[in-house]
Structures are given as C-alpha cells and as structure tokens.
Design an enzyme around this catalytic site. Sequence first.
Site, PDB file in Angstrom:
ATOM      1  N   ILE A 234       1.562  -0.932 -10.523  1.00 48.50           N
ATOM      2  CA  ILE A 234       0.943   0.142 -11.317  1.00 48.50           C
ATOM      3  C   ILE A 234       1.980   1.026 -12.014  1.00 48.50           C
ATOM      4  O   ILE A 234       1.687   1.592 -13.064  1.00 48.50           O
ATOM      5  CB  ILE A 234      -0.011   0.980 -10.426  1.00 48.50           C
ATOM      6  CG1 ILE A 234      -1.035   1.743 -11.278  1.00 48.50           C
ATOM      7  CG2 ILE A 234       0.760   1.910  -9.504  1.00 48.50           C
ATOM      8  CD1 ILE A 234      -2.208   2.290 -10.492  1.00 48.50           C
TER       9      ILE A 234
ATOM     10  N   VAL B 129       1.556   2.622  -2.449  1.00 46.68           N
ATOM     11  CA  VAL B 129       1.594   2.898  -3.889  1.00 46.68           C
ATOM     12  C   VAL B 129       2.049   4.339  -4.139  1.00 46.68           C
ATOM     13  O   VAL B 129       2.714   4.617  -5.144  1.00 46.68           O
ATOM     14  CB  VAL B 129       0.220   2.577  -4.522  1.00 46.68           C
ATOM     15  CG1 VAL B 129      -0.845   3.573  -4.163  1.00 46.68           C
ATOM     16  CG2 VAL B 129       0.339   2.426  -6.024  1.00 46.68           C
ATOM     17  N   ASP B 130       1.744   5.243  -3.234  1.00 45.49           N
ATOM     18  CA  ASP B 130       2.170   6.645  -3.323  1.00 45.49           C
ATOM     19  C   ASP B 130       3.702   6.728  -3.376  1.00 45.49           C
ATOM     20  O   ASP B 130       4.280   7.400  -4.253  1.00 45.49           O
ATOM     21  CB  ASP B 130       1.620   7.384  -2.087  1.00 45.49           C
ATOM     22  CG  ASP B 130       1.668   8.896  -2.195  1.00 45.49           C
ATOM     23  OD1 ASP B 130       2.014   9.409  -3.262  1.00 45.49           O
ATOM     24  OD2 ASP B 130       1.332   9.555  -1.187  1.00 45.49           O
TER      25      ASP B 130
ATOM     26  N   SER C  78      -7.486   3.283  -0.684  1.00 40.21           N
ATOM     27  CA  SER C  78      -7.823   3.181   0.756  1.00 40.21           C
ATOM     28  C   SER C  78      -7.660   1.774   1.338  1.00 40.21           C
ATOM     29  O   SER C  78      -7.807   1.605   2.555  1.00 40.21           O
ATOM     30  CB  SER C  78      -9.247   3.674   1.064  1.00 40.21           C
ATOM     31  OG  SER C  78      -9.315   5.078   1.003  1.00 40.21           O
TER      32      SER C  78
ATOM     33  N   GLY D 151      -5.094  -0.155   1.723  1.00 37.71           N
ATOM     34  CA  GLY D 151      -3.813  -0.487   2.328  1.00 37.71           C
ATOM     35  C   GLY D 151      -3.689   0.181   3.683  1.00 37.71           C
ATOM     36  O   GLY D 151      -4.421  -0.144   4.621  1.00 37.71           O
TER      37      GLY D 151
HETATM   38  N1  AR6 Z   1       0.936  -1.082  -7.582  1.00 36.94           N
HETATM   39  C1  AR6 Z   1      -0.362  -1.395  -7.358  1.00 36.94           C
HETATM   40  N2  AR6 Z   1      -0.897  -1.472  -6.132  1.00 36.94           N
HETATM   41  C2  AR6 Z   1      -0.076  -1.221  -5.073  1.00 36.94           C
HETATM   42  C3  AR6 Z   1       1.280  -0.875  -5.216  1.00 36.94           C
HETATM   43  C4  AR6 Z   1       1.786  -0.811  -6.550  1.00 36.94           C
HETATM   44  N3  AR6 Z   1       3.059  -0.496  -6.793  1.00 36.94           N
HETATM   45  N4  AR6 Z   1       1.816  -0.689  -3.986  1.00 36.94           N
HETATM   46  C5  AR6 Z   1       0.838  -0.915  -3.088  1.00 36.94           C
HETATM   47  N5  AR6 Z   1      -0.301  -1.237  -3.746  1.00 36.94           N
HETATM   48  P1  AR6 Z   1      -1.885   2.123   0.019  1.00 36.94           P
HETATM   49  P2  AR6 Z   1      -4.168   3.744   0.942  1.00 36.94           P
HETATM   50  C6  AR6 Z   1      -1.634  -1.554  -3.185  1.00 36.94           C
HETATM   51  O1  AR6 Z   1      -1.487   1.880   1.426  1.00 36.94           O
HETATM   52  O2  AR6 Z   1      -4.716   2.618   1.711  1.00 36.94           O
HETATM   53  C7  AR6 Z   1       0.368   6.293   1.649  1.00 36.94           C
HETATM   54  O3  AR6 Z   1       1.326   6.473   2.644  1.00 36.94           O
HETATM   55  C8  AR6 Z   1      -1.699  -1.958  -1.735  1.00 36.94           C
HETATM   56  O4  AR6 Z   1      -1.369  -3.329  -1.582  1.00 36.94           O
HETATM   57  O5  AR6 Z   1      -0.822   2.461  -0.952  1.00 36.94           O
HETATM   58  O6  AR6 Z   1      -5.112   4.582   0.108  1.00 36.94           O
HETATM   59  C9  AR6 Z   1      -0.278   7.606   1.222  1.00 36.94           C
HETATM   60  O7  AR6 Z   1       0.637   8.664   1.260  1.00 36.94           O
HETATM   61  C10 AR6 Z   1      -3.163  -1.685  -1.409  1.00 36.94           C
HETATM   62  O8  AR6 Z   1      -3.989  -2.777  -1.827  1.00 36.94           O
HETATM   63  O9  AR6 Z   1      -2.999   3.330  -0.092  1.00 36.94           O
HETATM   64  C11 AR6 Z   1      -1.377   7.763   2.221  1.00 36.94           C
HETATM   65  O10 AR6 Z   1      -0.891   8.325   3.421  1.00 36.94           O
HETATM   66  C12 AR6 Z   1      -3.493  -0.473  -2.299  1.00 36.94           C
HETATM   67  O11 AR6 Z   1      -2.418  -0.376  -3.246  1.00 36.94           O
HETATM   68  C13 AR6 Z   1      -1.820   6.355   2.478  1.00 36.94           C
HETATM   69  O12 AR6 Z   1      -0.709   5.525   2.169  1.00 36.94           O
HETATM   70  C14 AR6 Z   1      -3.601   0.829  -1.549  1.00 36.94           C
HETATM   71  O13 AR6 Z   1      -2.683   0.833  -0.445  1.00 36.94           O
HETATM   72  C15 AR6 Z   1      -2.957   5.944   1.572  1.00 36.94           C
HETATM   73  O14 AR6 Z   1      -3.435   4.690   1.963  1.00 36.94           O
END
Ligand code: AR6
Length: 174
Positions: free
Chosen positions: A13, A35-36, A119, A121
């Site tokens: 992203i 992703v954060d 949510s 991940g």
């Molecule tokens: N581009 C697109 N998608 C991505 C990327 C990227 N660069 N990196 C990961 N994903 P998550 P959550 C996907 O865990 O479940 C953080 O620590 C990933 O594979 O990022 O909402 C925050 O600070 C998954 O399918 O977000 C919160 O504490 C999706 O993005 C917590 O994680 C979401 O995974 C939020 O958890």
Amino acid sequence: MPSAIIEIIQGDIITLAVDAIVNAANNTLLGGGGVDGAIHKAAGPRLVQECASLGGCPTGEARITKGYNLPARFVIHTVGPVWTDGTKGEPELLAASYRNSFALARQHAIRSIAFPAISCGVFGYPMKQGAAIALQESLLAAQSGDFDRIILIQYSVPALECFQAVARQLAIPF
Ligand code: AR6
C-alpha cells in the site's frame, strides 16, 4: 456501472499514488507493526508527530493526516476491532471502520482511496468475513458516486484470491 470502480489488487500500500491510503492503526495512533509500521516508516517521522497531536482514536472511528513522504496525499487512520469470537460487535465495528474512513474521505474531497485488509492481520479477523465487510462497504461507497477509485490492496496472493472469491460470491464487480 458505478461499482466497477472497485479494484482488488496485490501489492504494498505504501507505493500507491492515490489521494488517500488507509492505515490499520491501533487506539494510540502512534504506530505499530504490520501495515501501520510500513506506513510510518515510509511516511517519515513527521507522521507520528502529527498523529501524536490527535489524542488517539476509538475502535471503529477514523482520523486523517497528511501523507508526508508517501506518494499518497493523505493517510486515513482507522482502528478495526480485535477479533475474539465474533459476538463482541466485531462485524459492526469493522463496518464502521470502513464507513467512517469513507466519510472522512468525502469531507476532504478524496476521490481515490486504498484500503488494506483492516483487522485481518495482528487483530485476527477471519479473512473471508473481513473481506465480505470490506466489499459491502466499498460497494455502498462506489454507488454513492463520490469516488473514482476504491482499491482493496492485499499483501499476499492468498489474501488477493480470498477477496476475489468473496467478491464473486457477493456478485460485486471488480
Ligand atoms: N500493504 C498492504 N497490506 C499490508 C501491508 C502493506 N505494506 N503490510 C501488511 N499488510 P495488520 P490489523 C496486510 O496486522 O490486523 C499493528 O501493529 C496484512 O497482511 O497490519 O488491523 C497496528 O498498530 C493484513 O492482511 O493490521 C495495530 O496494533 C492486513 O494488512 C494492529 O497491527 C492487516 O494486518 C492492527 O492489526
């Protein structure tokens, strides 16, 4: 067909040159993993400075900042629910995350927007169920006529295939 503006793609992203990318944040808005972490790293330290001025974000709500070093002009930070067993309001809260992100985008005249699988991940939301909510809320936004592009970007091929399969099941064009 307004709903044809939904795109399901695979990639990172942080590379997207759209009006806004959506961050799957936590209640502090001060960064984290997934992703954060990737968004904060790519945007540079001015992003966390602006986020620190916002005072956090309740689950299901959204906040907006500039994109700083990102190609995207804005970042919309939303906090999805942590999945427990599906009976703790998770579907309503996840839908609210998408809906409030779209609402904030409209207020800023954002016409192209990209979402990760919020949510699905670290927060443990089952991908198929998360995809259905993402797609249903994106369809509503597409039908509003307020957006030119709505991108649901998946990091992995299995996630991409899951979103595509759910879109077909729901007969949502992409
Ligand atoms: N581009 C697109 N998608 C991505 C990327 C990227 N660069 N990196 C990961 N994903 P998550 P959550 C996907 O865990 O479940 C953080 O620590 C990933 O594979 O990022 O909402 C925050 O600070 C998954 O399918 O977000 C919160 O504490 C999706 O993005 C917590 O994680 C979401 O995974 C939020 O958890």
